[in-house]
Design a protein around this motif. Structure first.
Motif, PDB file in Angstrom:
ATOM      1  N   LEU A  11       0.842  -1.203   0.000  1.00  0.00           N
ATOM      2  CA  LEU A  11       0.000   0.000   0.000  1.00  0.00           C
ATOM      3  C   LEU A  11       0.872   1.246   0.000  1.00  0.00           C
ATOM      4  O   LEU A  11       1.917   1.270   0.652  1.00  0.00           O
ATOM      5  N   HIS A  12       0.415   2.278  -0.687  1.00  0.00           N
ATOM      6  CA  HIS A  12       1.046   3.597  -0.583  1.00  0.00           C
ATOM      7  C   HIS A  12      -0.019   4.681  -0.720  1.00  0.00           C
ATOM      8  O   HIS A  12      -1.082   4.445  -1.311  1.00  0.00           O
ATOM      9  N   LYS A  13       0.294   5.832  -0.180  1.00  0.00           N
ATOM     10  CA  LYS A  13      -0.598   6.989  -0.310  1.00  0.00           C
ATOM     11  C   LYS A  13       0.251   8.251  -0.334  1.00  0.00           C
ATOM     12  O   LYS A  13       1.091   8.449   0.546  1.00  0.00           O
ATOM     13  N   VAL A  14       0.007   9.086  -1.346  1.00  0.00           N
ATOM     14  CA  VAL A  14       0.646  10.406  -1.339  1.00  0.00           C
ATOM     15  C   VAL A  14      -0.370  11.454  -1.753  1.00  0.00           C
ATOM     16  O   VAL A  14      -1.375  11.160  -2.420  1.00  0.00           O
ATOM     17  N   GLY A  15      -0.108  12.684  -1.354  1.00  0.00           N
ATOM     18  CA  GLY A  15      -0.869  13.825  -1.819  1.00  0.00           C
ATOM     19  C   GLY A  15      -0.033  14.585  -2.839  1.00  0.00           C
ATOM     20  O   GLY A  15       1.180  14.727  -2.675  1.00  0.00           O
ATOM     21  N   ILE A  42      -5.250  13.212  -3.949  1.00  0.00           N
ATOM     22  CA  ILE A  42      -4.813  12.066  -3.150  1.00  0.00           C
ATOM     23  C   ILE A  42      -4.682  10.857  -4.072  1.00  0.00           C
ATOM     24  O   ILE A  42      -5.603  10.538  -4.831  1.00  0.00           O
ATOM     25  N   LEU A  60      -4.104   6.889  -3.979  1.00  0.00           N
ATOM     26  CA  LEU A  60      -4.045   5.651  -3.202  1.00  0.00           C
ATOM     27  C   LEU A  60      -3.579   4.543  -4.134  1.00  0.00           C
ATOM     28  O   LEU A  60      -4.150   4.347  -5.212  1.00  0.00           O
ATOM     29  N   SER A  74       8.066  -2.891  -2.460  1.00  0.00           N
ATOM     30  CA  SER A  74       7.356  -1.868  -1.692  1.00  0.00           C
ATOM     31  C   SER A  74       8.164  -0.569  -1.665  1.00  0.00           C
ATOM     32  O   SER A  74       7.629   0.524  -1.915  1.00  0.00           O
ATOM     33  N   SER A  75       9.452  -0.682  -1.370  1.00  0.00           N
ATOM     34  CA  SER A  75      10.306   0.521  -1.332  1.00  0.00           C
ATOM     35  C   SER A  75      10.458   1.115  -2.728  1.00  0.00           C
ATOM     36  O   SER A  75      10.434   2.341  -2.906  1.00  0.00           O
ATOM     37  N   ALA A  97       7.529   3.039  -3.794  1.00  0.00           N
ATOM     38  CA  ALA A  97       7.526   4.356  -3.136  1.00  0.00           C
ATOM     39  C   ALA A  97       8.337   5.353  -3.957  1.00  0.00           C
ATOM     40  O   ALA A  97       7.902   6.490  -4.183  1.00  0.00           O
ATOM     41  N   LEU A 129       6.893   8.696  -5.758  1.00  0.00           N
ATOM     42  CA  LEU A 129       7.481  10.027  -5.541  1.00  0.00           C
ATOM     43  C   LEU A 129       7.900  10.644  -6.878  1.00  0.00           C
ATOM     44  O   LEU A 129       7.837  11.868  -7.056  1.00  0.00           O
ATOM     45  N   LEU A 144       6.300  -3.590   4.639  1.00  0.00           N
ATOM     46  CA  LEU A 144       7.651  -4.105   4.395  1.00  0.00           C
ATOM     47  C   LEU A 144       8.453  -3.110   3.576  1.00  0.00           C
ATOM     48  O   LEU A 144       7.902  -2.460   2.672  1.00  0.00           O
ATOM     49  N   HIS A 145       9.733  -3.017   3.875  1.00  0.00           N
ATOM     50  CA  HIS A 145      10.643  -2.256   3.017  1.00  0.00           C
ATOM     51  C   HIS A 145      12.007  -2.931   3.015  1.00  0.00           C
ATOM     52  O   HIS A 145      12.359  -3.670   3.950  1.00  0.00           O
ATOM     53  N   ALA A 161      -1.554   2.960   4.477  1.00  0.00           N
ATOM     54  CA  ALA A 161      -0.950   3.302   3.179  1.00  0.00           C
ATOM     55  C   ALA A 161      -0.058   4.536   3.333  1.00  0.00           C
ATOM     56  O   ALA A 161       1.071   4.578   2.813  1.00  0.00           O
ATOM     57  N   HIS A 162      -0.548   5.541   4.055  1.00  0.00           N
ATOM     58  CA  HIS A 162       0.277   6.731   4.313  1.00  0.00           C
ATOM     59  C   HIS A 162       1.556   6.344   5.040  1.00  0.00           C
ATOM     60  O   HIS A 162       2.660   6.777   4.664  1.00  0.00           O
ATOM     61  N   SER A 199       3.109   3.524   5.149  1.00  0.00           N
ATOM     62  CA  SER A 199       4.009   2.766   4.284  1.00  0.00           C
ATOM     63  C   SER A 199       4.878   3.706   3.450  1.00  0.00           C
ATOM     64  O   SER A 199       6.104   3.551   3.371  1.00  0.00           O
ATOM     65  N   SER A 200       4.240   4.711   2.842  1.00  0.00           N
ATOM     66  CA  SER A 200       5.000   5.677   2.027  1.00  0.00           C
ATOM     67  C   SER A 200       5.925   6.509   2.907  1.00  0.00           C
ATOM     68  O   SER A 200       7.066   6.802   2.548  1.00  0.00           O
ATOM     69  N   LEU A 255       4.486  14.364   2.611  1.00  0.00           N
ATOM     70  CA  LEU A 255       3.716  13.594   1.638  1.00  0.00           C
ATOM     71  C   LEU A 255       2.259  13.994   1.577  1.00  0.00           C
ATOM     72  O   LEU A 255       1.534  13.554   0.693  1.00  0.00           O
ATOM     73  N   ASP A 256       1.795  14.773   2.565  1.00  0.00           N
ATOM     74  CA  ASP A 256       0.361  15.006   2.657  1.00  0.00           C
ATOM     75  C   ASP A 256       0.084  16.391   3.246  1.00  0.00           C
ATOM     76  O   ASP A 256       0.955  16.990   3.874  1.00  0.00           O
TER      77      ASP A 256
END
Lengths: 150, 150
Positions: free
Chosen positions: A4-8, A99, A101, A118-119, A122, A126, B4-5, B115-116, B118-119, B146-147
């Motif tokens: 999972l990742h989330k950024v704005g 946002i 997701l 996962s990394s 990310a 970005l 995980l990373h 999710a947030h 994780s990032s 990020l947000d």
């Protein structure tokens, strides 16, 4: 198991992020410069990556496209752990921010490669954020390297 | 559910990364400048974060320390979703790279906040990598935002 990742993203919109996820020009701007294929539902997108000792390949089938809202790909070709997994992008507007997701769904085991991915996701997300905010992402081969074999 | 990373750090060693995870000076160099506490097994480390509208707080109990190999914290105070979860760091040497395996273990639900986080963990682990490779990390309050609410 899912990544999972989330950024704005600021100074953007769900429409613009959607363009970056669903067109060759967009995808080449943040994920990999070598992106070709059919970008409509049912089409296949071929992503190719330059690595230290060769090439990486991921083929994604486009499963779902909801304009400015949702994009789903299914992995048809690529690393063994990826086959059959899905990549799900969801977009929405929130107080001047877009946002994003992200979910990479359906990993069978929490292997080390999942931790790496996962990394690595990310860093690419970005890169997507930077593309939208500054006009310049870091797609492969200019991606941020996390490991010796990249 | 776990976050995980995995990253590789060059020009370093498991011993040096272990120092960055188990001393005040180290932790203040990549996670948050406001880090205090007892860094031995059974001790509590208090991490404080400057946010846009106030302060964030995370209290970690040190559960396990294996020199240059493994560090485990359990969350004793912080965001509700974090309470009781564990943070597990594993280190090893591999062909001139120090491999860092990270797990934030025991999330009850795959909420958006997961999710947030994780990032956000990814950006802090990149900060740890930068600290070891260049001498300069990006700990809060100089962390990568990020947000909107950060």
């Amino acid at each position: 198991m899912d990544i999972l990742h989330k950024v704005g993203i600021t100074k953007s919109s769900p429409e613009k992020v959607y363009q970056a996820l669903t067109t060759g020009e967009g995808l080449r701007g943040w994920w990999t410069q070598d992106t070709q294929g059919e970008f409509k539902v049912g089409g296949m997108i071929l992503f190719r990556f330059k690595l230290k000792d060769g090439e990486g390949a991921i083929d994604m089938k486009v499963i779902e496209l909801q304009s400015a809202k949702r994009v789903v790909w299914q992995v048809a070709g690529g690393p063994e752990d990826w086959i059959g997994t899905k990549i799900i992008w969801e977009l929405r507007q929130e107080e001047g921010w877009t946002i994003v997701l992200f979910k990479h769904e359906g990993w069978k085991e929490a292997v080390e490669f999942m931790a790496h991915c996962s990394s690595k996701w990310a860093t690419f997300i970005l890169s997507l954020k930077a593309l939208l905010e500054t006009g310049k992402g870091s797609p492969n081969p200019n991606d941020f390297k996390l490991d010796s074999w990249e």
